[in-house]
Write a protein that holds these residues in place. Structure first.
Motif, PDB file in Angstrom:
ATOM      1  N   GLY A 214      57.938  20.410 -50.402  1.00 62.51           N
ATOM      2  CA  GLY A 214      58.314  20.916 -49.098  1.00 62.51           C
ATOM      3  C   GLY A 214      59.015  22.250 -49.200  1.00 62.51           C
ATOM      4  O   GLY A 214      59.283  22.757 -50.297  1.00 62.51           O
ATOM      5  N   LEU A 215      59.303  22.831 -48.052  1.00 59.43           N
ATOM      6  CA  LEU A 215      59.988  24.115 -47.961  1.00 59.43           C
ATOM      7  C   LEU A 215      61.185  23.932 -47.042  1.00 59.43           C
ATOM      8  O   LEU A 215      61.065  23.312 -45.984  1.00 59.43           O
ATOM      9  N   ILE A 216      62.327  24.455 -47.455  1.00 60.19           N
ATOM     10  CA  ILE A 216      63.556  24.306 -46.682  1.00 60.19           C
ATOM     11  C   ILE A 216      64.157  25.679 -46.415  1.00 60.19           C
ATOM     12  O   ILE A 216      64.324  26.486 -47.339  1.00 60.19           O
TER      13      ILE A 216
ATOM     14  N   LYS B 248      72.622  25.135 -41.246  1.00 63.11           N
ATOM     15  CA  LYS B 248      71.442  24.606 -40.568  1.00 63.11           C
ATOM     16  C   LYS B 248      70.327  24.501 -41.595  1.00 63.11           C
ATOM     17  O   LYS B 248      70.131  25.408 -42.400  1.00 63.11           O
ATOM     18  N   MET B 249      69.621  23.388 -41.551  1.00 62.29           N
ATOM     19  CA  MET B 249      68.511  23.142 -42.470  1.00 62.29           C
ATOM     20  C   MET B 249      67.258  22.881 -41.650  1.00 62.29           C
ATOM     21  O   MET B 249      67.249  22.019 -40.774  1.00 62.29           O
ATOM     22  N   ILE B 250      66.217  23.639 -41.925  1.00 66.03           N
ATOM     23  CA  ILE B 250      64.918  23.388 -41.308  1.00 66.03           C
ATOM     24  C   ILE B 250      63.985  22.953 -42.430  1.00 66.03           C
ATOM     25  O   ILE B 250      63.839  23.664 -43.426  1.00 66.03           O
ATOM     26  N   TYR B 251      63.392  21.780 -42.282  1.00 63.27           N
ATOM     27  CA  TYR B 251      62.568  21.198 -43.334  1.00 63.27           C
ATOM     28  C   TYR B 251      61.090  21.187 -42.927  1.00 63.27           C
ATOM     29  O   TYR B 251      60.756  20.787 -41.819  1.00 63.27           O
ATOM     30  N   TYR B 252      60.242  21.631 -43.841  1.00 65.10           N
ATOM     31  CA  TYR B 252      58.792  21.589 -43.641  1.00 65.10           C
ATOM     32  C   TYR B 252      58.160  20.786 -44.770  1.00 65.10           C
ATOM     33  O   TYR B 252      58.509  20.965 -45.945  1.00 65.10           O
ATOM     34  N   ASN B 253      57.240  19.918 -44.434  1.00 64.61           N
ATOM     35  CA  ASN B 253      56.459  19.185 -45.419  1.00 64.61           C
ATOM     36  C   ASN B 253      55.470  20.135 -46.080  1.00 64.61           C
ATOM     37  O   ASN B 253      55.184  21.218 -45.569  1.00 64.61           O
ATOM     38  N   SER B 254      54.888  19.702 -47.196  1.00 66.37           N
ATOM     39  CA  SER B 254      53.957  20.563 -47.936  1.00 66.37           C
ATOM     40  C   SER B 254      52.683  20.867 -47.163  1.00 66.37           C
ATOM     41  O   SER B 254      51.991  21.836 -47.461  1.00 66.37           O
ATOM     42  N   ASP B 255      52.380  20.073 -46.134  1.00 66.55           N
ATOM     43  CA  ASP B 255      51.192  20.354 -45.316  1.00 66.55           C
ATOM     44  C   ASP B 255      51.484  21.339 -44.193  1.00 66.55           C
ATOM     45  O   ASP B 255      50.626  21.645 -43.372  1.00 66.55           O
ATOM     46  N   GLY B 256      52.716  21.847 -44.141  1.00 67.97           N
ATOM     47  CA  GLY B 256      53.101  22.832 -43.134  1.00 67.97           C
ATOM     48  C   GLY B 256      53.712  22.231 -41.880  1.00 67.97           C
ATOM     49  O   GLY B 256      54.221  22.962 -41.041  1.00 67.97           O
ATOM     50  N   SER B 257      53.685  20.905 -41.762  1.00 63.89           N
ATOM     51  CA  SER B 257      54.269  20.269 -40.576  1.00 63.89           C
ATOM     52  C   SER B 257      55.792  20.236 -40.704  1.00 63.89           C
ATOM     53  O   SER B 257      56.342  20.173 -41.805  1.00 63.89           O
TER      54      SER B 257
ATOM     55  N   GLY C  64      59.391  18.577 -40.449  1.00 60.38           N
ATOM     56  CA  GLY C  64      59.997  17.255 -40.530  1.00 60.38           C
ATOM     57  C   GLY C  64      61.406  17.301 -39.976  1.00 60.38           C
ATOM     58  O   GLY C  64      62.038  18.360 -39.943  1.00 60.38           O
ATOM     59  N   GLU C  65      61.918  16.146 -39.553  1.00 56.63           N
ATOM     60  CA  GLU C  65      63.282  16.107 -39.029  1.00 56.63           C
ATOM     61  C   GLU C  65      64.296  16.437 -40.118  1.00 56.63           C
ATOM     62  O   GLU C  65      65.243  17.175 -39.894  1.00 56.63           O
ATOM     63  N   MET C  66      64.085  15.864 -41.285  1.00 61.97           N
ATOM     64  CA  MET C  66      64.932  16.135 -42.438  1.00 61.97           C
ATOM     65  C   MET C  66      64.403  15.335 -43.615  1.00 61.97           C
ATOM     66  O   MET C  66      63.506  14.527 -43.471  1.00 61.97           O
ATOM     67  N   CYS C  67      64.948  15.578 -44.784  1.00 61.67           N
ATOM     68  CA  CYS C  67      64.561  14.885 -46.010  1.00 61.67           C
ATOM     69  C   CYS C  67      65.843  14.653 -46.801  1.00 61.67           C
ATOM     70  O   CYS C  67      66.618  15.588 -46.992  1.00 61.67           O
ATOM     71  N   GLY C  68      66.085  13.431 -47.236  1.00 58.96           N
ATOM     72  CA  GLY C  68      67.321  13.108 -47.955  1.00 58.96           C
ATOM     73  C   GLY C  68      67.512  13.916 -49.221  1.00 58.96           C
ATOM     74  O   GLY C  68      68.574  14.502 -49.453  1.00 58.96           O
ATOM     75  N   ASN C  69      66.483  13.969 -50.081  1.00 62.58           N
ATOM     76  CA  ASN C  69      66.591  14.762 -51.302  1.00 62.58           C
ATOM     77  C   ASN C  69      66.673  16.246 -50.972  1.00 62.58           C
ATOM     78  O   ASN C  69      67.366  17.003 -51.653  1.00 62.58           O
ATOM     79  N   GLY C  70      65.988  16.655 -49.925  1.00 63.36           N
ATOM     80  CA  GLY C  70      66.064  18.042 -49.474  1.00 63.36           C
ATOM     81  C   GLY C  70      67.456  18.393 -48.973  1.00 63.36           C
ATOM     82  O   GLY C  70      67.942  19.505 -49.181  1.00 63.36           O
ATOM     83  N   LEU C  71      68.113  17.440 -48.323  1.00 61.71           N
ATOM     84  CA  LEU C  71      69.479  17.655 -47.829  1.00 61.71           C
ATOM     85  C   LEU C  71      70.433  17.888 -48.998  1.00 61.71           C
ATOM     86  O   LEU C  71      71.289  18.771 -48.938  1.00 61.71           O
ATOM     87  N   ARG C  72      70.258  17.130 -50.057  1.00 67.59           N
ATOM     88  CA  ARG C  72      71.077  17.322 -51.258  1.00 67.59           C
ATOM     89  C   ARG C  72      70.888  18.728 -51.814  1.00 67.59           C
ATOM     90  O   ARG C  72      71.844  19.407 -52.176  1.00 67.59           O
ATOM     91  N   CYS C  73      69.638  19.161 -51.887  1.00 62.39           N
ATOM     92  CA  CYS C  73      69.341  20.500 -52.386  1.00 62.39           C
ATOM     93  C   CYS C  73      69.887  21.564 -51.445  1.00 62.39           C
ATOM     94  O   CYS C  73      70.446  22.575 -51.888  1.00 62.39           O
ATOM     95  N   ALA C  74      69.730  21.362 -50.139  1.00 66.64           N
ATOM     96  CA  ALA C  74      70.214  22.341 -49.152  1.00 66.64           C
ATOM     97  C   ALA C  74      71.719  22.505 -49.246  1.00 66.64           C
ATOM     98  O   ALA C  74      72.239  23.630 -49.165  1.00 66.64           O
TER      99      ALA C  74
END
Length: 109
Positions: free
Chosen positions: A47-49, A62-71, A73-83
């Motif tokens: 994904g992209l954050i 503020k964190m904006i999360y995108y899935n690898s397909d470009g859609s 997402g509301e958020m991602c737990g592992n992504g939140l840790r990285c953010a």
């Protein structure tokens, strides 16, 4: 304007991280995000954050999360840790953050 860009991983997921201290970068289309996350032709990621600082006290992001397909997402737990880590190291924010996501405001520490 300074844009910070890197790739990082958290608990088995990897993310393309983009930070912009003064405003959120909204110029990325789903097609561009999909191409960047492509493991054979792009950087490759789950994904992209996009992370930006909000507020004046250094305690909110503020964190904006995108899935690898470009859609989006509301958020991602592992992504939140990285953010959280990314915002602390690259935006000069406190390690005890309130991160605004599309799933609500989440506290990190």
């Amino acid at each position: 304007m300074r844009i910070i860009f890197t790739k990082m991983h958290g608990a088995g997921n990897d993310f393309i991280m983009i930070a912009r201290k003064d405003l959120v970068c909204n110029e990325l289309s789903p097609n561009i995000i999909k191409k960047l996350c492509d493991r054979k032709r792009g950087i490759g990621a789950n994904g992209l954050i996009i992370v930006s600082s909000v507020g004046d006290n250094g305690d909110q992001a503020k964190m904006i999360y995108y899935n690898s397909d470009g859609s989006k997402g509301e958020m991602c737990g592992n992504g939140l840790r990285c953010a959280s880590y990314f915002a602390t190291k690259n935006l000069g924010l406190n390690s005890d953050l309130m991160i605004h996501t599309d799933a609500g405001i989440l506290k990190t520490s």
